[in-house]
Design an enzyme around this catalytic site. Structure first.
Site, PDB file in Angstrom:
ATOM      1  N   HIS A 138       0.848  -1.184   0.000  1.00  0.00           N
ATOM      2  CA  HIS A 138       0.000   0.000   0.000  1.00  0.00           C
ATOM      3  C   HIS A 138       0.888   1.239   0.000  1.00  0.00           C
ATOM      4  O   HIS A 138       1.661   1.457   0.931  1.00  0.00           O
ATOM      5  CB  HIS A 138      -0.912  -0.004   1.222  1.00  0.00           C
ATOM      6  CG  HIS A 138      -1.767   1.225   1.342  1.00  0.00           C
ATOM      7  ND1 HIS A 138      -2.735   1.551   0.422  1.00  0.00           N
ATOM      8  CD2 HIS A 138      -1.789   2.209   2.279  1.00  0.00           C
ATOM      9  CE1 HIS A 138      -3.330   2.667   0.790  1.00  0.00           C
ATOM     10  NE2 HIS A 138      -2.765   3.095   1.905  1.00  0.00           N
ATOM     11  N   LYS A 159      -0.557  10.780   1.100  1.00  0.00           N
ATOM     12  CA  LYS A 159       0.324  10.209   0.070  1.00  0.00           C
ATOM     13  C   LYS A 159      -0.123  10.612  -1.332  1.00  0.00           C
ATOM     14  O   LYS A 159       0.688  11.052  -2.151  1.00  0.00           O
ATOM     15  CB  LYS A 159       0.349   8.673   0.192  1.00  0.00           C
ATOM     16  CG  LYS A 159       0.849   8.155   1.525  1.00  0.00           C
ATOM     17  CD  LYS A 159       0.952   6.655   1.544  1.00  0.00           C
ATOM     18  CE  LYS A 159      -0.404   5.974   1.380  1.00  0.00           C
ATOM     19  NZ  LYS A 159      -1.302   6.253   2.518  1.00  0.00           N
ATOM     20  N   ASP A 177      -1.996   3.964  -4.487  1.00  0.00           N
ATOM     21  CA  ASP A 177      -2.772   3.105  -3.584  1.00  0.00           C
ATOM     22  C   ASP A 177      -2.169   1.707  -3.445  1.00  0.00           C
ATOM     23  O   ASP A 177      -1.860   1.265  -2.353  1.00  0.00           O
ATOM     24  CB  ASP A 177      -4.237   3.012  -4.029  1.00  0.00           C
ATOM     25  CG  ASP A 177      -5.088   2.373  -2.948  1.00  0.00           C
ATOM     26  OD1 ASP A 177      -4.985   2.806  -1.782  1.00  0.00           O
ATOM     27  OD2 ASP A 177      -5.835   1.432  -3.248  1.00  0.00           O
ATOM     28  N   ARG A 243      17.867  14.770  12.532  1.00  0.00           N
ATOM     29  CA  ARG A 243      17.992  16.138  12.025  1.00  0.00           C
ATOM     30  C   ARG A 243      19.246  16.339  11.192  1.00  0.00           C
ATOM     31  O   ARG A 243      19.400  17.358  10.541  1.00  0.00           O
ATOM     32  CB  ARG A 243      17.985  17.125  13.195  1.00  0.00           C
ATOM     33  CG  ARG A 243      16.698  17.049  14.016  1.00  0.00           C
ATOM     34  CD  ARG A 243      16.648  18.101  15.100  1.00  0.00           C
ATOM     35  NE  ARG A 243      16.644  19.444  14.548  1.00  0.00           N
ATOM     36  CZ  ARG A 243      16.584  20.553  15.309  1.00  0.00           C
ATOM     37  NH1 ARG A 243      16.534  20.435  16.620  1.00  0.00           N
ATOM     38  NH2 ARG A 243      16.591  21.732  14.745  1.00  0.00           N
TER      39      ARG A 243
END
Length: 312
Positions: A138, A159, A177, A243
């Site tokens: 998915h 998404k 999808d 980071r």
């Protein structure tokens, strides 16, 4: 895993069916192809009967030197109930003994005008592609600057909306999808869209849109090698996100470990731009340019220099 039969080879390689029609739907279980030269000489101890058998000029020239009894015996042993098919290359004449054995055992005999080596290469590539391990994930697959980026995340995280923004920025959609993924080589994953939802994108509030119709043929592509996975997740204040970019995470898909980045989602973040830059940065890393590593080395040098100054 997809099912491949001799009938598929007939349709895809324009092969001529000589005999054994009842066996054209036998499954081909392996991409390995056998050229039974040693079997023609009578040694069947390790005969790989479950492979496609390819007979060329060498094998058939040797076969013609055998006695009639040996010819019949060798062809009967060559055709087993496990053999998915026997292919004759170069348009050579098919021995009568082979036709008789194929009819008895129901083994399809096919013929091609292509040379043996070239035909073997084409058949192997086709079978490796069709018989490759496959899974469905998915997510959304987009081609960004030549990098196949698989965007994953929980349902509703954004998404498809991000993919739409990327397409508007000139990148190409592969699948939305559901992404069908095949491991076509040891470390190569190829993603494509299921036929039912090809070129389609689902946007909540708008419904289903056809990307090719709206943005043109340049906005889509049928398949792409997956090089990078980006996982979108809702921002968690309690979680410490990377980071600097020094941490390298991977996601195992079938048997391949794919580099993975986790991008937190919160209002105001332009995900399309972030993913676009992530793809470009990944491309630079493959060229040997790692900004995070360079910064870490600079910082180490500064710290070491400060320590020396303090010592002096």
């Amino acid at each position: 895993m997809a099912k491949v039969t001799a009938n598929d080879l007939i349709e895809n390689f324009q092969l001529e069916l000589i005999s054994g029609e009842e066996g054209i739907y036998r499954p081909i279980a392996t991409s390995d192809i056998s050229r039974p030269g040693i079997e023609m000489a009578g040694f069947f101890t390790y005969y790989p009967a479950n492979r496609l058998q390819l007979l060329g000029r060498t094998e058939l020239s040797f076969f013609e030197q055998l006695s009639e009894i040996d010819k019949k015996e060798r062809m009967l042993k060559l055709c087993t109930y496990d053999t998915p098919g026997i292919i004759i290359s170069r348009g050579l004449e098919v021995p009568a003994q082979l036709v008789a054995a194929s009819e008895e055992k129901g083994v399809p005999i096919l013929r091609s005008p292509v040379t043996t080596t070239r035909l073997s290469s084409r058949l192997t590539n086709y079978l490796e592609s069709k018989l490759a391990p496959m899974t469905a994930i998915h997510g959304v697959l987009v081609d960004i600057y030549g990098i196949g980026v698989l965007i994953m995340g929980a349902s509703g995280v954004g998404k498809s909306e991000t993919a739409l923004d990327l397409v508007r920025r000139g990148h190409r959609l592969v699948a939305d999808d559901s992404v069908e993924i095949r491991q076509e080589h040891e470390d190569t994953l190829i993603g494509r869209s299921p036929e039912l939802i090809k070129h389609l994108l689902e946007i909540r509030g708008l419904g289903i849109i056809n990307v090719m119709t709206l943005f043109g043929a340049g906005a889509i592509r049928p398949f792409k090698r997956i090089a990078l996975v980006i996982n979108l997740e809702l921002w968690d204040q309690k979680k410490a996100y990377d980071r600097l970019g020094l941490e390298e995470d991977t996601l195992k898909i079938i048997d391949v470990d794919v580099p993975k980045l986790t991008v937190p989602v919160r209002p105001g973040r332009n995900l399309a731009v972030i993913i676009e830059v992530a793809a470009m940065n990944f491309r630079l890393k493959r060229l040997g340019i790692n900004a995070a590593q360079e910064f870490s080395e600079r910082l180490t040098d500064v710290i070491e220099e400060g320590d020396r100054d303090d010592y002096l």
